[in-house]
Design an enzyme around this catalytic site. Structure first.
Site, PDB file in Angstrom:
ATOM      1  N   GLN A 112       0.825  -1.216   0.000  1.00  0.00           N
ATOM      2  CA  GLN A 112       0.000   0.000   0.000  1.00  0.00           C
ATOM      3  C   GLN A 112       0.858   1.265   0.000  1.00  0.00           C
ATOM      4  O   GLN A 112       0.487   2.270  -0.612  1.00  0.00           O
ATOM      5  CB  GLN A 112      -0.912  -0.023   1.233  1.00  0.00           C
ATOM      6  N   LYS A 115       1.897   1.884  -3.547  1.00  0.00           N
ATOM      7  CA  LYS A 115       0.725   2.209  -4.363  1.00  0.00           C
ATOM      8  C   LYS A 115       0.288   3.652  -4.110  1.00  0.00           C
ATOM      9  O   LYS A 115       0.050   4.428  -5.034  1.00  0.00           O
ATOM     10  CB  LYS A 115      -0.412   1.246  -3.966  1.00  0.00           C
ATOM     11  N   LYS A 127      -2.834  -0.877   6.608  1.00  0.00           N
ATOM     12  CA  LYS A 127      -3.819  -1.916   6.291  1.00  0.00           C
ATOM     13  C   LYS A 127      -4.275  -2.522   7.607  1.00  0.00           C
ATOM     14  O   LYS A 127      -3.574  -2.449   8.609  1.00  0.00           O
ATOM     15  CB  LYS A 127      -3.171  -2.996   5.413  1.00  0.00           C
ATOM     16  N   GLY A 166     -12.433  -0.032   2.695  1.00  0.00           N
ATOM     17  CA  GLY A 166     -12.833  -1.435   2.544  1.00  0.00           C
ATOM     18  C   GLY A 166     -11.755  -2.268   1.875  1.00  0.00           C
ATOM     19  O   GLY A 166     -10.750  -1.764   1.380  1.00  0.00           O
ATOM     20  N   ASP A 167     -11.957  -3.553   1.874  1.00  0.00           N
ATOM     21  CA  ASP A 167     -11.132  -4.522   1.150  1.00  0.00           C
ATOM     22  C   ASP A 167     -11.978  -5.795   1.116  1.00  0.00           C
ATOM     23  O   ASP A 167     -13.216  -5.721   1.269  1.00  0.00           O
ATOM     24  CB  ASP A 167      -9.786  -4.742   1.869  1.00  0.00           C
ATOM     25  N   SER A 382     -10.381   7.237  -2.981  1.00  0.00           N
ATOM     26  CA  SER A 382     -10.572   7.439  -1.543  1.00  0.00           C
ATOM     27  C   SER A 382      -9.965   8.779  -1.120  1.00  0.00           C
ATOM     28  O   SER A 382     -10.527   9.497  -0.291  1.00  0.00           O
ATOM     29  CB  SER A 382      -9.905   6.316  -0.745  1.00  0.00           C
TER      30      SER A 382
HETATM   31  P1  NDP Z   1     -14.610  -8.506  -2.337  1.00  0.00           P
HETATM   32  O1  NDP Z   1     -14.759  -9.065  -0.991  1.00  0.00           O
HETATM   33  O2  NDP Z   1     -15.611  -7.536  -2.848  1.00  0.00           O
HETATM   34  O3  NDP Z   1     -14.511  -9.691  -3.421  1.00  0.00           O
HETATM   35  C1  NDP Z   1     -13.514 -10.653  -3.319  1.00  0.00           C
HETATM   36  C2  NDP Z   1     -13.734 -11.677  -4.419  1.00  0.00           C
HETATM   37  O4  NDP Z   1     -12.620 -12.549  -4.446  1.00  0.00           O
HETATM   38  C3  NDP Z   1     -14.957 -12.567  -4.182  1.00  0.00           C
HETATM   39  O5  NDP Z   1     -15.470 -12.982  -5.397  1.00  0.00           O
HETATM   40  C4  NDP Z   1     -14.344 -13.726  -3.401  1.00  0.00           C
HETATM   41  O6  NDP Z   1     -15.065 -14.939  -3.513  1.00  0.00           O
HETATM   42  C5  NDP Z   1     -13.006 -13.871  -4.080  1.00  0.00           C
HETATM   43  N1  NDP Z   1     -12.034 -14.417  -3.140  1.00  0.00           N
HETATM   44  C6  NDP Z   1     -11.681 -13.899  -1.927  1.00  0.00           C
HETATM   45  N2  NDP Z   1     -10.791 -14.699  -1.325  1.00  0.00           N
HETATM   46  C7  NDP Z   1     -10.576 -15.717  -2.167  1.00  0.00           C
HETATM   47  C8  NDP Z   1      -9.772 -16.863  -2.106  1.00  0.00           C
HETATM   48  N3  NDP Z   1      -8.980 -17.105  -1.038  1.00  0.00           N
HETATM   49  N4  NDP Z   1      -9.782 -17.734  -3.167  1.00  0.00           N
HETATM   50  C9  NDP Z   1     -10.577 -17.492  -4.232  1.00  0.00           C
HETATM   51  N5  NDP Z   1     -11.385 -16.420  -4.338  1.00  0.00           N
HETATM   52  C10 NDP Z   1     -11.378 -15.539  -3.322  1.00  0.00           C
HETATM   53  O7  NDP Z   1     -13.144  -7.857  -2.374  1.00  0.00           O
HETATM   54  P2  NDP Z   1     -12.569  -6.744  -3.347  1.00  0.00           P
HETATM   55  O8  NDP Z   1     -13.105  -6.924  -4.719  1.00  0.00           O
HETATM   56  O9  NDP Z   1     -12.690  -5.449  -2.684  1.00  0.00           O
HETATM   57  O10 NDP Z   1     -11.013  -7.098  -3.341  1.00  0.00           O
HETATM   58  C11 NDP Z   1     -10.443  -8.063  -4.230  1.00  0.00           C
HETATM   59  C12 NDP Z   1      -8.943  -7.862  -4.325  1.00  0.00           C
HETATM   60  O11 NDP Z   1      -8.661  -6.519  -4.770  1.00  0.00           O
HETATM   61  C13 NDP Z   1      -8.178  -8.006  -2.996  1.00  0.00           C
HETATM   62  O12 NDP Z   1      -6.896  -8.506  -3.274  1.00  0.00           O
HETATM   63  C14 NDP Z   1      -8.041  -6.564  -2.519  1.00  0.00           C
HETATM   64  O13 NDP Z   1      -6.963  -6.403  -1.624  1.00  0.00           O
HETATM   65  C15 NDP Z   1      -7.806  -5.863  -3.840  1.00  0.00           C
HETATM   66  N6  NDP Z   1      -8.087  -4.427  -3.872  1.00  0.00           N
HETATM   67  C16 NDP Z   1      -9.334  -3.953  -3.554  1.00  0.00           C
HETATM   68  C17 NDP Z   1      -9.599  -2.599  -3.620  1.00  0.00           C
HETATM   69  C18 NDP Z   1     -10.957  -2.042  -3.401  1.00  0.00           C
HETATM   70  O14 NDP Z   1     -11.147  -0.831  -3.667  1.00  0.00           O
HETATM   71  N7  NDP Z   1     -11.947  -2.814  -2.971  1.00  0.00           N
HETATM   72  C19 NDP Z   1      -8.518  -1.636  -3.959  1.00  0.00           C
HETATM   73  C20 NDP Z   1      -7.285  -2.243  -4.358  1.00  0.00           C
HETATM   74  C21 NDP Z   1      -7.086  -3.588  -4.270  1.00  0.00           C
HETATM   75  P3  NDP Z   1     -15.940 -15.469  -2.261  1.00  0.00           P
HETATM   76  O15 NDP Z   1     -17.123 -14.564  -2.206  1.00  0.00           O
HETATM   77  O16 NDP Z   1     -16.244 -16.879  -2.613  1.00  0.00           O
HETATM   78  O17 NDP Z   1     -15.060 -15.345  -1.046  1.00  0.00           O
END
Ligand code: NDP
Length: 450
Positions: A112, A115, A127, A166-167, A382
Site C-alpha cells: 500500500q 501504491k 492496512k 474497505g477490502d 478514496s
Molecule cells: P470482495 O470481498 O468484494 O470480493 C472478493 C472476491 O474474491 C470474491 O469474489 C471472493 O469470492 C473472491 N475471493 C476472496 N478470497 C478468495 C480466495 N482465497 N480464493 C478465491 N477467491 C477468493 O473484495 P474486493 O473486490 O474489494 O477485493 C479483491 C482484491 O482486490 C483483494 O486482493 C483486494 O486487496 C484488492 N483491492 C481492492 C480494492 C478495493 O477498492 N476494494 C482496492 C485495491 C485492491 P468469495 O465470495 O467466494 O469469497
C-alpha cells in the site's frame, strides 16, 4: 545485486521468518529496485532507507469480542498496521476474512505504501482487518462485530492520522456500521476518517467503481503503448466482488467481451459474454454464489474449483484480470495462459501473481500491469473522497471519473518512465516499484531519522 541490498533482504527474512506473504512482497520490491539502489547505494545506506522501509512504523493487535445470533460470545482478532506516514496519514483498507493474519496484513500494508505514493496524492500507507468471516452472518451479527471492532480501533485512527477503507469482506454495509460507531464514540462528525462511505453520508460518487475502472484505464494505456487496444479483446476475470465487477463493467464499456468470472468455489464461463446485471444481482443483492448464474443462463458453464489450479485461468483469453486475492495466479496458471495466447495480465487484486508466475509471463512477452499501479484507482478515489469531506463538497460522477482517468494515465507514465530510465523496457513491475520507492526514499531522507 549489491551487498547492502542482500544484507537487508537477509535481515528481513530472519526477522520475519514466519511471514511468507510479507517476505514475498519485500523480495519482489527489493530485487526489482536493485538498479535504483545501485545508483544511490551510499545515500540509502547512510540513512538506513531499506531497513526502515521494511519495518512498519507501528502494529496494533487487539481482541474483538461480540455476541452472535445464538447468544454465544465469539472472540476474533483485530489488527491495524500503520506502515508509513511519510507522505500523508496512514491509508489503506480493512479486510475481514478467515485467512487474515499478520503476514497477510503486513504484505498488504507494505504494498500500500508504494501504491499510495504512485497516485501522486498525499497519503501514507496502512492496512488492517480481522480473521472474522462475514460469510453466512446475519446483518445483525455483521453490525455487532463492526461495532466491537471499532470500539478498539477508534483510538488509533482519525482523519489526519489513519484513514481505513474497505477490502475483501468490507464493503459499503460494513463501512456504514464502522462509521456509525466511530461517530458515536467520538461525538463528532469526522467524515474523512473512513472512505468508501455511502453517498448519502459523505461518500464519493465513483468510489465503488474506482478500482475496477482504474484497472481498465491502466490497461488501456499499457496496450496503447504497444499499439493495440481493449476493443474486441476477450477478457477473463477472477473474483466477482467489488474490483472484479467494476473491471468487468468498464471492460464491456470499452468494447471487450468478458467471458468468465469466479468466486472461491468455482468459475462461470459464458461464451456469449457475461451478463453483469445478473452477477450484480447474485453478489450485491442476494450475496449468493457465482454458480447461481446458471439459473438464468442455461448455456453458460460452471467449473468447480477442486485442486490448487484456478479454473478461471484455464479459459482461453487475450486479457486476464486476477481480481480476487493474493497468489491466485501461480506458475502453472501462467503456463496455461501463455499456451492459450494471453497478451496482457492486469492485477486488480493485491499480489495475485506469484513471483514465478510474473517472471514466466514477462519472459514470454506478456504485458503485466502490476497491482501497486494498476489497482491504485481505488485508493486514489478514496483520497478524492477525503478531499471532498474536507471541503464539505461533492464532485459529480463524471468529475471523479475524469480525475481517476488522469491519475491512472499518469501512473502508467511514471511506470514507463522509470522502467525506461533503467533500461528495463516494458517491465512495468520494476517501473512501478522504482518510481514509488524513489519518492518514498527521498521523503524519508528529507524527514531525518524518525
Ligand atoms: P470482495 O470481498 O468484494 O470480493 C472478493 C472476491 O474474491 C470474491 O469474489 C471472493 O469470492 C473472491 N475471493 C476472496 N478470497 C478468495 C480466495 N482465497 N480464493 C478465491 N477467491 C477468493 O473484495 P474486493 O473486490 O474489494 O477485493 C479483491 C482484491 O482486490 C483483494 O486482493 C483486494 O486487496 C484488492 N483491492 C481492492 C480494492 C478495493 O477498492 N476494494 C482496492 C485495491 C485492491 P468469495 O465470495 O467466494 O469469497
Amino acid at each position: 545485486m549489491k551487498e547492502y541490498l542482500n544484507n537487508v533482504l537477509e535481515l528481513t527474512t530472519k526477522r520475519n521468518s514466519t511471514e511468507p506473504e510479507f517476505l514475498q512482497a519485500v523480495h519482489e520490491v527489493l530485487t526489482t529496485i536493485s538498479p535504483l539502489v545501485d545508483a544511490n547505494e551510499e545515500r540509502y545506506k547512510k540513512w538506513a532507507v531499506l531497513e526502515r522501509m521494511t519495518e512498519p512504523e507501528r502494529i496494533v493487535m487487539f481482541r474483538v469480542p461480540w455476541i452472535n445470533d445464538k447468544g454465544e460470545v465469539v472472540v476474533n482478532r483485530g489488527y491495524r498496521i500503520q506502515y508509513s506516514s511519510l507522505i500523508g496519514p496512514y491509508k489503506g483498507g480493512l479486510r475481514f476474512h478467515p485467512s487474515v493474519n499478520l503476514s497477510i496484513l503486513k504484505f498488504l500494508a507494505f504494498e500500500q505504501i508504494f501504491k499510495n505514493a504512485l497516485t501522486g496524492l498525499p497519503i501514507g500507507g496502512g492496512k488492517g482487518g480481522s480473521d472474522f468471516d462475514p460469510k453466512g452472518k446475519s446483518d445483525d451479527e455483521i453490525m455487532k462485530f463492526c461495532q466491537s471492532f471499532m470500539t478498539e480501533l477508534y483510538r488509533h485512527i482519525g482523519q489526519d492520522v489513519d484513514v481505513p477503507a474497505g477490502d475483501i469482506g468490507v464493503g459499503g454495509r460494513e463501512i456504514g456500521y464502522l462509521f456509525g460507531q466511530y461517530k458515536r464514540i467520538r461525538n463528532a462528525y469526522e467524515g474523512g476518517v473512513l472512505t468508501g462511505k455511502d453517498i448519502v453520508y459523505g461518500g464519493s460518487l465513483a468510489r465503488k467503481e474506482a478500482t475496477g475502472y482504474g484497472l481498465m484505464f491502466f490497461m488501456r494505456e499499457m496496450l496503447g503503448a504497444h499499439n493495440t487496444c481493449i476493443m474486441g479483446k476477450t477478457v477473463t476475470i477472477s473474483g466477482s466482488g467489488n474490483v472484479a465487477t467494476y473491471a468487468c463493467e468498464k471492460a464491456q464499456a470499452m468494447g471487450a467481451k468478458v467471458v468468465a468470472m469466479s468466486d472461491s468455489n468455482g468459475a462461470i464461463y459464458d461464451e456469449n459474454g457475461i451478463d453483469l446485471d445478473c452477477v450484480k444481482e447474485i453478489k450485491e443483492v442476494k450475496r449468493g454464489r457465482i454458480k447461481e448464474y446458471l439459473e438464468c443462463h442455461k448455456d453458460a458453464k460452471y467449473i468447480e474449483k477442486t485442486g490448487s489450479e484456478n479454473p478461471v485461468w484455464t479459459i482461453k483469453t487475450d486479457i486476464a484480470l486476477p481480481c480476487a486475492t493474493q497468489n491466485e495466479l501461480i506458475l502453472e496458471d501462467a503456463q496455461t495462459l501463455v499456451k492459450n495466447g494471453v497478451i496482457a495480465v492486469g492485477e486488480g487484486a493485491n499480489m495475485p501473481c506469484s513471483e514465478e508466475a510474473t517472471k514466466y509471463l514477462q519472459e514470454n512477452g506478456v504485458l503485466v500491469a502490476p497491482a501497486k499501479a494498476a489497482n491504485a484507482g481505488g485508493v486514489a478515489t478514496s483520497a478524492i473522497e477525503m478531499s471532498q469531506n474536507s471541503m464539505r463538497y461533492y464532485h459529480t460522477f463524471d468529475e471523479v471519473e475524469q480525475k481517476l482517468d488522469c491519475i491512472m494515465t499518469n501512473i502508467f507514465k511514471s511506470c514507463q518512465e522509470a522502467s525506461d530510465e533503467f533500461g528495463l523496457k516494458d517491465d512495468y513491475v520494476a517501473g512501478a516499484n522504482i518510481a514509488a520507492f524513489k519518492k518514498l526514499a527521498d521523503a524519508m531522507i528529507a524527514q531525518g531519522v524518525v
